[in-house]
Structures are given as C-alpha cells and as structure tokens.
Scaffold this motif. Structure first.
Motif, PDB file in Angstrom:
ATOM      1  N   SER A 201       0.806  -1.215   0.000  1.00 30.57           N
ATOM      2  CA  SER A 201       0.000   0.000   0.000  1.00 30.57           C
ATOM      3  C   SER A 201       0.843   1.271   0.000  1.00 30.57           C
ATOM      4  O   SER A 201       0.306   2.377  -0.034  1.00 30.57           O
ATOM      5  N   SER A 202       2.173   1.125   0.026  1.00 33.03           N
ATOM      6  CA  SER A 202       3.073   2.282  -0.018  1.00 33.03           C
ATOM      7  C   SER A 202       4.485   1.797  -0.300  1.00 33.03           C
ATOM      8  O   SER A 202       4.778   0.596  -0.203  1.00 33.03           O
ATOM      9  N   THR A 203       5.377   2.731  -0.621  1.00 27.37           N
ATOM     10  CA  THR A 203       6.793   2.393  -0.792  1.00 27.37           C
ATOM     11  C   THR A 203       7.371   1.867   0.514  1.00 27.37           C
ATOM     12  O   THR A 203       8.158   0.909   0.532  1.00 27.37           O
ATOM     13  N   HIS A 204       6.978   2.490   1.612  1.00 27.30           N
ATOM     14  CA  HIS A 204       7.426   2.050   2.936  1.00 27.30           C
ATOM     15  C   HIS A 204       7.026   0.603   3.184  1.00 27.30           C
ATOM     16  O   HIS A 204       7.805  -0.189   3.736  1.00 27.30           O
ATOM     17  N   ALA A 205       5.805   0.231   2.757  1.00 25.34           N
ATOM     18  CA  ALA A 205       5.329  -1.142   2.955  1.00 25.34           C
ATOM     19  C   ALA A 205       6.187  -2.133   2.177  1.00 25.34           C
ATOM     20  O   ALA A 205       6.555  -3.199   2.686  1.00 25.34           O
ATOM     21  N   SER A 206       6.511  -1.780   0.937  1.00 26.27           N
ATOM     22  CA  SER A 206       7.345  -2.643   0.103  1.00 26.27           C
ATOM     23  C   SER A 206       8.716  -2.828   0.724  1.00 26.27           C
ATOM     24  O   SER A 206       9.243  -3.952   0.807  1.00 26.27           O
ATOM     25  N   THR A 207       9.316  -1.738   1.180  1.00 23.40           N
ATOM     26  CA  THR A 207      10.639  -1.791   1.798  1.00 23.40           C
ATOM     27  C   THR A 207      10.620  -2.606   3.086  1.00 23.40           C
ATOM     28  O   THR A 207      11.534  -3.396   3.354  1.00 23.40           O
ATOM     29  N   SER A 208       9.549  -2.424   3.881  1.00 25.02           N
ATOM     30  CA  SER A 208       9.434  -3.149   5.153  1.00 25.02           C
ATOM     31  C   SER A 208       9.391  -4.653   4.923  1.00 25.02           C
ATOM     32  O   SER A 208      10.057  -5.426   5.630  1.00 25.02           O
ATOM     33  N   ALA A 209       8.602  -5.080   3.936  1.00 25.83           N
ATOM     34  CA  ALA A 209       8.493  -6.512   3.650  1.00 25.83           C
ATOM     35  C   ALA A 209       9.825  -7.067   3.157  1.00 25.83           C
ATOM     36  O   ALA A 209      10.277  -8.128   3.611  1.00 25.83           O
ATOM     37  N   ALA A 210      10.472  -6.349   2.231  1.00 28.38           N
ATOM     38  CA  ALA A 210      11.752  -6.815   1.698  1.00 28.38           C
ATOM     39  C   ALA A 210      12.795  -6.923   2.803  1.00 28.38           C
ATOM     40  O   ALA A 210      13.556  -7.907   2.867  1.00 28.38           O
ATOM     41  N   ASN A 211      12.842  -5.932   3.676  1.00 28.01           N
ATOM     42  CA  ASN A 211      13.813  -5.960   4.785  1.00 28.01           C
ATOM     43  C   ASN A 211      13.540  -7.120   5.733  1.00 28.01           C
ATOM     44  O   ASN A 211      14.476  -7.736   6.270  1.00 28.01           O
ATOM     45  N   LEU A 212      12.269  -7.419   5.947  1.00 32.64           N
ATOM     46  CA  LEU A 212      11.919  -8.534   6.826  1.00 32.64           C
ATOM     47  C   LEU A 212      12.365  -9.864   6.214  1.00 32.64           C
ATOM     48  O   LEU A 212      12.944 -10.717   6.899  1.00 32.64           O
ATOM     49  N   PHE A 213      12.122 -10.022   4.921  1.00 35.13           N
ATOM     50  CA  PHE A 213      12.570 -11.247   4.245  1.00 35.13           C
ATOM     51  C   PHE A 213      14.083 -11.395   4.360  1.00 35.13           C
ATOM     52  O   PHE A 213      14.605 -12.484   4.657  1.00 35.13           O
ATOM     53  N   LYS A 214      14.792 -10.303   4.103  1.00 38.28           N
ATOM     54  CA  LYS A 214      16.263 -10.350   4.130  1.00 38.28           C
ATOM     55  C   LYS A 214      16.787 -10.640   5.537  1.00 38.28           C
ATOM     56  O   LYS A 214      17.776 -11.363   5.708  1.00 38.28           O
ATOM     57  N   LYS A 215      16.113 -10.101   6.523  1.00 34.61           N
ATOM     58  CA  LYS A 215      16.518 -10.328   7.919  1.00 34.61           C
ATOM     59  C   LYS A 215      16.424 -11.813   8.274  1.00 34.61           C
ATOM     60  O   LYS A 215      17.338 -12.387   8.900  1.00 34.61           O
ATOM     61  N   MET A 216      15.334 -12.426   7.865  1.00 37.75           N
ATOM     62  CA  MET A 216      15.146 -13.847   8.154  1.00 37.75           C
ATOM     63  C   MET A 216      16.145 -14.717   7.379  1.00 37.75           C
ATOM     64  O   MET A 216      16.759 -15.640   7.925  1.00 37.75           O
ATOM     65  N   LEU A 217      16.290 -14.437   6.095  1.00 39.76           N
ATOM     66  CA  LEU A 217      17.194 -15.228   5.258  1.00 39.76           C
ATOM     67  C   LEU A 217      18.654 -15.042   5.676  1.00 39.76           C
ATOM     68  O   LEU A 217      19.452 -15.988   5.619  1.00 39.76           O
ATOM     69  N   ALA A 218      18.994 -13.839   6.108  1.00 37.21           N
ATOM     70  CA  ALA A 218      20.371 -13.586   6.565  1.00 37.21           C
ATOM     71  C   ALA A 218      20.683 -14.421   7.800  1.00 37.21           C
ATOM     72  O   ALA A 218      21.806 -14.934   7.958  1.00 37.21           O
ATOM     73  N   SER A 219      19.693 -14.565   8.684  1.00 37.68           N
ATOM     74  CA  SER A 219      19.933 -15.350   9.905  1.00 37.68           C
ATOM     75  C   SER A 219      20.158 -16.815   9.576  1.00 37.68           C
ATOM     76  O   SER A 219      20.760 -17.550  10.375  1.00 37.68           O
ATOM     77  N   LEU A 220      19.684 -17.251   8.407  1.00 39.58           N
ATOM     78  CA  LEU A 220      19.877 -18.637   7.974  1.00 39.58           C
ATOM     79  C   LEU A 220      21.051 -18.777   7.008  1.00 39.58           C
ATOM     80  O   LEU A 220      21.358 -19.879   6.570  1.00 39.58           O
ATOM     81  N   GLU A 221      21.684 -17.636   6.672  1.00 38.32           N
ATOM     82  CA  GLU A 221      22.767 -17.607   5.684  1.00 38.32           C
ATOM     83  C   GLU A 221      22.326 -18.261   4.373  1.00 38.32           C
ATOM     84  O   GLU A 221      23.065 -19.015   3.744  1.00 38.32           O
ATOM     85  N   SER A 222      21.099 -17.952   3.967  1.00 32.08           N
ATOM     86  CA  SER A 222      20.526 -18.552   2.762  1.00 32.08           C
ATOM     87  C   SER A 222      20.996 -17.824   1.510  1.00 32.08           C
ATOM     88  O   SER A 222      21.034 -16.585   1.475  1.00 32.08           O
ATOM     89  N   PRO A 223      21.343 -18.560   0.459  1.00 29.00           N
ATOM     90  CA  PRO A 223      21.727 -17.912  -0.805  1.00 29.00           C
ATOM     91  C   PRO A 223      20.559 -17.149  -1.455  1.00 29.00           C
ATOM     92  O   PRO A 223      20.790 -16.319  -2.329  1.00 29.00           O
ATOM     93  N   LEU A 224      19.331 -17.398  -1.012  1.00 29.75           N
ATOM     94  CA  LEU A 224      18.164 -16.685  -1.551  1.00 29.75           C
ATOM     95  C   LEU A 224      18.206 -15.203  -1.194  1.00 29.75           C
ATOM     96  O   LEU A 224      17.589 -14.378  -1.870  1.00 29.75           O
ATOM     97  N   LEU A 225      18.947 -14.874  -0.147  1.00 27.72           N
ATOM     98  CA  LEU A 225      19.050 -13.486   0.308  1.00 27.72           C
ATOM     99  C   LEU A 225      19.493 -12.561  -0.818  1.00 27.72           C
ATOM    100  O   LEU A 225      18.980 -11.442  -0.962  1.00 27.72           O
ATOM    101  N   ALA A 226      20.424 -13.014  -1.640  1.00 27.59           N
ATOM    102  CA  ALA A 226      21.012 -12.159  -2.679  1.00 27.59           C
ATOM    103  C   ALA A 226      20.003 -11.743  -3.741  1.00 27.59           C
ATOM    104  O   ALA A 226      20.227 -10.750  -4.453  1.00 27.59           O
ATOM    105  N   ARG A 227      18.879 -12.444  -3.856  1.00 29.05           N
ATOM    106  CA  ARG A 227      17.932 -12.161  -4.937  1.00 29.05           C
ATOM    107  C   ARG A 227      16.697 -11.389  -4.487  1.00 29.05           C
ATOM    108  O   ARG A 227      15.848 -11.046  -5.311  1.00 29.05           O
ATOM    109  N   VAL A 228      16.568 -11.118  -3.202  1.00 32.52           N
ATOM    110  CA  VAL A 228      15.331 -10.501  -2.695  1.00 32.52           C
ATOM    111  C   VAL A 228      15.039  -9.169  -3.372  1.00 32.52           C
ATOM    112  O   VAL A 228      13.930  -8.942  -3.870  1.00 32.52           O
ATOM    113  N   ASP A 229      16.014  -8.259  -3.415  1.00 36.73           N
ATOM    114  CA  ASP A 229      15.779  -6.934  -4.003  1.00 36.73           C
ATOM    115  C   ASP A 229      15.407  -7.033  -5.482  1.00 36.73           C
ATOM    116  O   ASP A 229      14.505  -6.336  -5.961  1.00 36.73           O
TER     117      ASP A 229
END
Length: 471
Positions: A201-229
């Motif tokens: 519903s906003s740019t902030h919403a998009s950024t918040s979701a992407a950051n949340l995904f990256k935060k979770m994937l980073a904690s798992l050291e997942s290679p999927l992290l590199a493709r989120v953006d």
C-alpha cells in the motif's frame, strides 16, 4: 359525425399528442433533472455538538418508496447525530448489538468521500473507548502496517498515514484517525494498527516486507538473500504494468515458494533467533504466502479480472484470520475497507461480477463473532480515482424503491438500521429481497441487504475528501 364520436376523436387526438409529444419531453426533462450534477454542499465544519431532530432533517423531496416500507424504516431507523463528536450518546444502541462480537467491519460504497472517513474515524474512537476494540485493520499492507504501528510514537500522523495505507486515504479526514492512534498510544490505551492486504500500500510497505525477508534469510545464511531486491523490483514492475509478463510473474512466485520452503524448514531455529519478538517469524511466513498470492493475482490481471480479484479477496481473508488467530488472539478487531470486501456476498459489478469477496470468506468461519456495517450515500460529490482526483457529482435518491431511497424516506440526513435482529414480517421485505443500490454512488447493483450486511449506515449528502499528499 355524432357528438360522442366528435368528443371521442378530440380525446383521441389529445391522448395521442400527450403520448407522442408531452410524455417523452417530460420524461427527458425528468431524466435530465435526476441525472443532473448536484451542486456540492459546503464541506461540513467539525463540531462536538450533536444535531437535534430539526438539524437532522434532510432537504429535498421524499423519495418514492412503498408506504409499508416507509412505515417499517421509520420504526427501526436510528438517528446518527454527528460525524465528529466525542459525545457518543447517539451510538449507545450499538453496544448490545456488539456485545458478543470480536470483529466489526466498516465498509464504504466509495473510497473518495469525506463523510465516510469522518464517520468511520468517529466509530473507531467509540469502538475503542467504549466497546473494547483495540486493533484497527486497514485494507493495506500487513507487514507495512506492523512496522508503522511500531513507529507511531516517533512519526507524525501524516507520516504514519502515508506509510501505512494507499493514496486513496491520504486525506485530512483519515489523518484524524492516525492522530487518534498516536494520542491513544501516548495515553497508555493503545489501538494497534494492522493491515490485511496482499498488495503493497506504499513504498514504505514494500521496503518493510523486503527488509523482513532479508533479515530472516540472513539469519539462515541462505543464498536466496542475494535475490530478494531483484525479485521485489520485478514484482513491483509487474504490479505497475497494465499487462504483466506471465513469465516474470511466474518466476516471482517460484522464488517466494523457495523462500517459504526455506523458512519453514528452519522455523524452530528462526523462533529461537527472534525469541524477543516471536510473532515476527509467523508474520514473515504469512507475508511470503501473500507474495505468492499477489503474483498469482497479477498473472490473472488482464486475462481474467474476476479470478484475479477472487485470489486477492481469498488471500485477504486468510490474512485477516491470521491477524485474529495468531498475531492478536482474543483481541477485538475493527476492519476499514470497501463494502465489496466487508459485505458477505457483495455483488461486484462489471468484469468483477461474481467475485467472492473477503466478507463472504470471513462469514463462513466467523459469522457469529462478526458485525458488518455497509456505508451508503445519497447525493453530492466524490472522487473515484485517487490519482486523477477528479470530482464527480451524482444523485441516487429520486429513483423509486432503492436502498438509498428507503433510508432517505424518513427525511434524516444520517441514520443507521440494524438487520441482524430483524425477522421477516409485513413491510420489511425490502431487507430480505433483492433491492437496487448504487456502488460508488453511480453503479447500479442489486443485493439482499440482510444477506450482505448486518447493518447499513446512510449519509444523505457527501463531499469529496481533502487530499494531503501527491501520489
């Protein structure tokens, strides 16, 4: 020629003139009058005073409504005496209706009406202060709203408004709701902001979701992290495109399915890492599923609009159930959305006809704890497109035996009718049988009021919102 024959001939000629000339002209004039743009009334001035009976009388002719319907509505209609007041004495009748309800859904037949925003803001205050509702869920981003709620104390109401909801509601009237959210938080009686849409519903919403995904994937050291953006940008491009690429949307869905599988496989580990905020893992998983559904919605956008909206509303219902069952269990939730999403079996129009809306999904599992209020209007001005912000004027009242006409027949400017306690009897068939009503004030649809809503709130004369920001 006999005298009776001459008289008959004269009458026949007069009748012919009336049929051929006068009636069509009169009908044309009448139609033009009924369709003629209404001069928009002055924007209401906020006041804490409640309107007395004299001030509540609507102007103009009484709509053409069946006599038994008029008698029925006059007996059951409750006056609403203010758009603004914190004196809630006129709303006390709602308390027994809502005593066993955990979900109140506030609809609106148009997004571009100032009075709807004011009325819903007032109802939110009443429900929060006097009925114990403490979560406000907008037709907006789930993750975006979660983080806006956390920032309520450090952001202005305008910033929170812009970050949480669609530009549809970037208005002065809805900003009042966000002022109230901030004030309630400061006073130690928080009203939690939430969202249930699968769309950003906003740019902030998009950024918040992407950051949340990256935060979770980073904690798992997942290679999927590199493709989120990269994938988030592809999803945003598809959302903005009038004709999204089926291949690109499919690749987005495939990526987020991989993310979902990776997070589910290590869920226990994630819950340990994020032990200080346990709901964050559940929120991430639900948002990833929303991304998959958003991709599916976009894949159907141009080739099957009905199915596209079916996907969205089913997913919004899943998100709302998630909020009520996982994020905010045992708390009372207010929903702010369009009538099409809050009504059970609302008859969508045009290419969306037959869509199963969110309200219908919710009614299947939560009917006993849900109270849905449809908001409708009679005449005035509205904005149907928040990007162009062009004001359109309209009237629905002069058409006979419409829902708006029935509500206006008591000559009240604002009123409320409960359907949930009604049983079929002489004169109230208007709520138990299909009746004409206007979506967006201008688009004719037909619905059975009692089947779609638990109540209707009617505002006779409306004005356009006052927008605060550019899109």
């Amino acid at each position: 020629m006999m005298r009776w024959q001459r008289a008959f001939k004269r009458k026949w000629v007069i009748a012919t003139i009336i049929v051929v000339c006068i009636i069509p002209v009169a009908s044309f004039i009448g139609a033009k009058l009924n369709q003629a743009p209404y001069k928009i009334s002055p924007r209401p001035i906020p006041s804490q005073a409640l309107l007395d009976d004299a001030a509540l009388v609507r102007l103009g002719p009484r709509p053409d409504v069946k006599q038994d319907w008029q008698r029925d509505i006059a007996a059951r209609q409750m006056p609403i005496r203010s758009l603004f007041s914190d004196d809630f004495s006129d709303l006390q009748f709602l308390k027994p209706l809502l005593k066993d309800k955990r979900l109140v859904m506030l609809g609106e037949s148009s997004h571009g009406v100032a009075e709807y925003n004011w009325m819903k803001t007032r109802l939110v205050r009443f429900l929060h202060r006097e009925v114990g509702f403490d979560v406000l869920a907008f037709e907006g981003s789930m993750t975006g709203s979660y983080f806006v709620d956390k920032e309520l104390g450090s952001k202005t109401a305008g910033q929170s408004l812009r970050n949480a909801v669609f530009g549809t509601w970037w208005t002065e009237e809805v900003q009042d709701t966000f002022e109230y959210l901030r004030a309630a938080r400061q006073q130690g009686n928080p009203l939690t902001l939430a969202g249930f849409d699968i769309q950003n519903s906003s740019t902030h919403a998009s950024t918040s979701a992407a950051n949340l995904f990256k935060k979770m994937l980073a904690s798992l050291e997942s290679p999927l992290l590199a493709r989120v953006d990269e994938v988030e940008k592809a999803l945003s491009d598809a959302y903005l495109s009038p004709s999204p690429s089926a291949q690109e949307v499919s690749e987005v869905a495939s990526f987020y399915q991989q993310v979902l599988d990776a997070l589910n496989a290590k869920r226990l580990r994630l819950e340990t890492v994020f032990m200080a905020e346990p709901s964050l893992v559940s929120l991430t998983l639900q948002e990833v599923q929303s991304r998959i559904k958003l991709a599916e919605m976009l894949s159907l956008k141009t080739r099957d609009p009905k199915r596209s909206n079916d996907v969205r509303d089913a997913a919004m219902a899943a998100n709302l159930n998630f909020l009520m069952d996982k994020m905010y269990p045992n708390r009372k939730v207010i929903v702010w959305a369009h009538n099409a999403h809050t009504g059970a079996g609302y008859p969508w129009h045009g290419a969306w006809q037959g869509v199963k809306g969110m309200g219908a999904w919710i009614a299947e599992t939560r009917k006993a704890e849900t109270y849905s209020i449809g908001l409708f209007m009679g005449k005035g001005g509205q904005v149907t497109n928040a990007w162009t912000r062009q004001v359109t004027t309209f009237t629905t009242l002069l058409e006979p035996n419409t829902l708006e006409g029935v509500m206006a027949s008591t000559k009240r400017k604002m009123s409320f009718v409960d359907f949930s306690q009604a049983r079929p009897t002489t004169g109230n068939d208007w709520m138990f049988t299909p009746i004409d009503v206007k979506d967006w004030g201008t688009m004719p649809i037909k619905l059975v009021p009692r089947n779609v809503f638990d109540a209707v709130l009617y505002i006779d004369d409306v004005t356009p919102p006052k927008y605060l920001f550019n899109q």
